[in-house]
Design a protein around this motif. Structure first.
Motif, PDB file in Angstrom:
ATOM      1  N   ARG A   1       0.816  -1.221   0.000  1.00 35.72           N
ATOM      2  CA  ARG A   1       0.000   0.000   0.000  1.00 35.72           C
ATOM      3  C   ARG A   1       0.848   1.269   0.000  1.00 35.72           C
ATOM      4  N   TYR A   2       2.140   1.124   0.264  1.00 34.87           N
ATOM      5  CA  TYR A   2       3.040   2.268   0.192  1.00 34.87           C
ATOM      6  C   TYR A   2       3.855   2.266  -1.098  1.00 34.87           C
ATOM      7  N   ALA A   3       3.480   1.443  -2.060  1.00 31.97           N
ATOM      8  CA  ALA A   3       4.224   1.358  -3.316  1.00 31.97           C
ATOM      9  C   ALA A   3       4.262   2.709  -4.019  1.00 31.97           C
ATOM     10  N   VAL A   4       5.415   3.039  -4.568  1.00 30.56           N
ATOM     11  CA  VAL A   4       5.589   4.317  -5.258  1.00 30.56           C
ATOM     12  C   VAL A   4       5.163   4.213  -6.714  1.00 30.56           C
ATOM     13  N   ASP A   5       5.328   3.026  -7.308  1.00 26.37           N
ATOM     14  CA  ASP A   5       4.930   2.820  -8.701  1.00 26.37           C
ATOM     15  C   ASP A   5       4.454   1.380  -8.877  1.00 26.37           C
ATOM     16  N   ASP A   6       4.072   1.035 -10.086  1.00 25.56           N
ATOM     17  CA  ASP A   6       3.548  -0.306 -10.370  1.00 25.56           C
ATOM     18  C   ASP A   6       4.645  -1.293 -10.762  1.00 25.56           C
ATOM     19  N   GLU A   7       5.873  -0.835 -10.924  1.00 22.14           N
ATOM     20  CA  GLU A   7       6.957  -1.706 -11.375  1.00 22.14           C
ATOM     21  C   GLU A   7       7.757  -2.327 -10.237  1.00 22.14           C
ATOM     22  N   GLY A   8       7.544  -1.873  -9.016  1.00 21.84           N
ATOM     23  CA  GLY A   8       8.269  -2.451  -7.893  1.00 21.84           C
ATOM     24  C   GLY A   8       9.691  -1.957  -7.752  1.00 21.84           C
ATOM     25  N   HIS A   9       9.950  -0.715  -8.126  1.00 18.44           N
ATOM     26  CA  HIS A   9      11.307  -0.190  -7.979  1.00 18.44           C
ATOM     27  C   HIS A   9      11.719  -0.083  -6.511  1.00 18.44           C
ATOM     28  N   LEU A  10      10.766   0.190  -5.642  1.00 19.79           N
ATOM     29  CA  LEU A  10      11.050   0.345  -4.222  1.00 19.79           C
ATOM     30  C   LEU A  10      10.043  -0.451  -3.410  1.00 19.79           C
ATOM     31  N   THR A  11      10.517  -1.020  -2.304  1.00 15.39           N
ATOM     32  CA  THR A  11       9.662  -1.802  -1.409  1.00 15.39           C
ATOM     33  C   THR A  11       9.693  -1.185  -0.022  1.00 15.39           C
ATOM     34  N   ALA A  12       8.532  -0.840   0.515  1.00 15.17           N
ATOM     35  CA  ALA A  12       8.458  -0.227   1.843  1.00 15.17           C
ATOM     36  C   ALA A  12       8.924  -1.204   2.914  1.00 15.17           C
ATOM     37  N   VAL A  13       9.744  -0.699   3.842  1.00 12.25           N
ATOM     38  CA  VAL A  13      10.283  -1.515   4.927  1.00 12.25           C
ATOM     39  C   VAL A  13       9.802  -1.031   6.292  1.00 12.25           C
ATOM     40  N   ASP A  14       9.700   0.278   6.475  1.00  5.18           N
ATOM     41  CA  ASP A  14       9.267   0.807   7.772  1.00  5.18           C
ATOM     42  C   ASP A  14       8.607   2.162   7.583  1.00  5.18           C
ATOM     43  N   VAL A  15       7.920   2.604   8.604  1.00  2.02           N
ATOM     44  CA  VAL A  15       7.282   3.913   8.586  1.00  2.02           C
ATOM     45  C   VAL A  15       7.582   4.632   9.898  1.00  2.02           C
ATOM     46  N   GLY A  16       7.618   5.954   9.821  1.00  3.21           N
ATOM     47  CA  GLY A  16       7.811   6.767  11.010  1.00  3.21           C
ATOM     48  C   GLY A  16       6.971   8.017  10.907  1.00  3.21           C
ATOM     49  N   ASP A  17       6.399   8.440  12.008  1.00  7.63           N
ATOM     50  CA  ASP A  17       5.508   9.595  12.000  1.00  7.63           C
ATOM     51  C   ASP A  17       6.158  10.774  12.712  1.00  7.63           C
ATOM     52  N   VAL A  18       6.395  11.842  11.957  1.00  6.72           N
ATOM     53  CA  VAL A  18       6.955  13.080  12.501  1.00  6.72           C
ATOM     54  C   VAL A  18       5.809  13.892  13.091  1.00  6.72           C
ATOM     55  N   CYS A  19       5.907  14.217  14.368  1.00  4.16           N
ATOM     56  CA  CYS A  19       4.828  14.907  15.069  1.00  4.16           C
ATOM     57  C   CYS A  19       5.406  15.904  16.072  1.00  4.16           C
ATOM     58  N   VAL A  20       4.639  16.910  16.411  1.00  2.00           N
ATOM     59  CA  VAL A  20       4.990  17.780  17.526  1.00  2.00           C
ATOM     60  C   VAL A  20       4.813  17.001  18.825  1.00  2.00           C
ATOM     61  N   ASN A  21       5.806  17.088  19.714  1.00  2.00           N
ATOM     62  CA  ASN A  21       5.750  16.471  21.039  1.00  2.00           C
ATOM     63  C   ASN A  21       5.538  17.537  22.100  1.00  2.00           C
ATOM     64  N   VAL A  22       4.854  17.159  23.162  1.00  2.00           N
ATOM     65  CA  VAL A  22       4.482  18.081  24.235  1.00  2.00           C
ATOM     66  C   VAL A  22       5.135  17.650  25.541  1.00  2.00           C
ATOM     67  N   ASP A  23       5.717  18.612  26.259  1.00  2.00           N
ATOM     68  CA  ASP A  23       6.174  18.374  27.627  1.00  2.00           C
ATOM     69  C   ASP A  23       4.962  18.563  28.532  1.00  2.00           C
ATOM     70  N   ARG A  24       4.327  17.460  28.889  1.00  2.00           N
ATOM     71  CA  ARG A  24       3.075  17.527  29.650  1.00  2.00           C
ATOM     72  C   ARG A  24       3.293  18.099  31.044  1.00  2.00           C
ATOM     73  N   THR A  25       4.443  17.808  31.632  1.00  2.00           N
ATOM     74  CA  THR A  25       4.733  18.321  32.977  1.00  2.00           C
ATOM     75  C   THR A  25       4.785  19.840  32.971  1.00  2.00           C
ATOM     76  N   TRP A  26       5.439  20.414  31.947  1.00  2.00           N
ATOM     77  CA  TRP A  26       5.543  21.871  31.863  1.00  2.00           C
ATOM     78  C   TRP A  26       4.163  22.506  31.784  1.00  2.00           C
ATOM     79  N   PHE A  27       3.295  21.958  30.930  1.00  2.00           N
ATOM     80  CA  PHE A  27       1.968  22.548  30.771  1.00  2.00           C
ATOM     81  C   PHE A  27       1.129  22.403  32.027  1.00  2.00           C
ATOM     82  N   ALA A  28       1.258  21.277  32.712  1.00  2.00           N
ATOM     83  CA  ALA A  28       0.510  21.088  33.961  1.00  2.00           C
ATOM     84  C   ALA A  28       0.954  22.103  35.003  1.00  2.00           C
TER      85      ALA A  28
END
Length: 370
Positions: free
Chosen positions: A136-163
């Motif tokens: 489902r992460y294929a870039v094209d129909d020829e199989g030039h690249l095969t997905a191995v892993d995923v990572g999600d870039v997100c904003v992180n919160v210091d919960r202690t500071w906000f509390a």
């Protein structure tokens, strides 16, 4: 406490596997004859001999035991060459495509995947180990690249500071522009940082070509700080437990960062000192592929298959701080508790990224840095 490192440039520890001989490859690497390009894929369980060269970014790491088992099972010697981070990796592959740096590549991400294919540095190979998750992460129909892993870039919160400050934690990208969060956010420069580029693309996906510049203008006016790289943002500017005394309780990092900030014995997610804002995430996908003109294409195919094996997929989270592409693989217990993946991360078509990446970075620089 374990390091909170997570995916992105310089987000993973360097490999310590003695079986992987790290070599910074020269640009002009001459080729010698080995297995011909016309060789068919190896049959399941087949063994080979000689060396297979894996070209990767400088943050690749897998357990020594897995590398040793691969070499024993295949009869191959696995050699690693690391010419730089994800962006540098593709640049080097393009520059050396007439004399390839190796046989197989791992670490091309969705920000550079279409460029690598368009430049002709990859040989199509559809791995029999690639299940629906990888496909489902294929870039094209020829199989030039095969997905191995995923990572999600997100904003992180210091919960202690906000509390302690008595301020409600933000939840969305829009929240970050509000007055109550003025001078609280640090991000990384998309021109020098993989997570910074991912976050820029998140805003393009969220607000479109007509709105993302206005969004960054609002962030700039609200006092966003820009660091050159993830380490400076996380360890110097952030106020979280691993910081060196920063003053920013909002930092650009990863959905997989929070588990590494949790004190021993804490099992309740509500007690975790940090968390990822799952409505701010952009999904990075890392791929493997056979290099065109490889001396050992059969060995290269075996490496791609190996990277998709259950053993390697299970090893990826704690070695490289990213999620395995195979969703059936059981995650470390701390990840299941403290690092849930976003249900609907922002994404962009790789071809759209390739066509616009440089222009986006120039516009971002003019808008935010000046």
């Amino acid at each position: 406490m374990a390091s909170p490192l997570a995916p992105g440039t310089r987000r993973r520890r360097p490999t310590t596997a003695t079986a992987l001989t790290t070599t910074v490859a020269a640009l002009a690497l001459t080729a010698c004859s080995a297995v011909g390009d016309s060789e068919p894929p190896a049959a399941e369980g087949a063994t080979s001999s000689g060396t297979v060269v894996l070209v990767t970014h400088d943050s690749f790491a897998l357990s020594e035991e897995l590398v040793a088992a691969f070499e024993e099972d295949t009869g191959l010697t696995l050699e690693q060459r690391a010419p730089g981070d994800g962006g540098a990796l593709v640049n080097q592959l393009v520059l050396t495509k007439d004399a390839p740096l190796g046989d197989v590549v791992y670490g091309i991400d969705n920000a550079f995947a279409s460029r690598a294919i368009a430049e002709g540095v990859l040989e199509p190979y559809e791995s029999p180990a690639a299940g629906e998750d990888a496909q489902r992460y294929a870039v094209d129909d020829e199989g030039h690249l095969t997905a191995v892993d995923v990572g999600d870039v997100c904003v992180n919160v210091d919960r202690t500071w906000f509390a302690e400050a008595g301020i409600a934690e933000p939840e969305t990208l829009e929240d970050l522009t509000k007055p109550e969060y003025e001078d609280l956010l640090v991000v990384t420069n998309p021109a020098t940082s993989s997570p910074g580029l991912a976050f820029l693309m998140a805003t393009v996906a969220a607000f479109g070509e007509d709105g993302w510049v206005d969004y960054w203008t609002a962030l700039r006016d609200n006092g966003v700080k820009v660091a050159s790289g993830w380490s400076d943002a996380y360890y110097v500017d952030f106020t979280g437990p691993s910081s060196e005394g920063g003053d920013r309780p909002l930092v650009l990092s990863y959905a997989s960062s929070p588990p590494y900030e949790v004190p021993e014995g804490v099992t309740d997610p509500a007690e975790a000192p940090t968390r990822a804002l799952l409505d701010t995430c952009f999904r990075q996908v890392e791929y493997a592929g056979v290099l065109a003109g490889a001396e050992n294409p059969e060995g290269a195919r075996q490496v791609v298959d190996w990277l998709l094996s259950p053993e390697v997929q299970a090893d990826i989270p704690e070695q490289m701080y990213v999620y395995p592409v195979d969703s059936s693989v059981e995650l470390p217990e701390s990840w299941a508790t403290f690092a849930p993946q976003p249900e609907e991360p922002f994404t962009l078509d790789p071809e759209v990224i390739t066509e616009n990446r440089d222009a986006w970075i120039r516009t971002w620089t003019d808008t935010v840095v000046g």
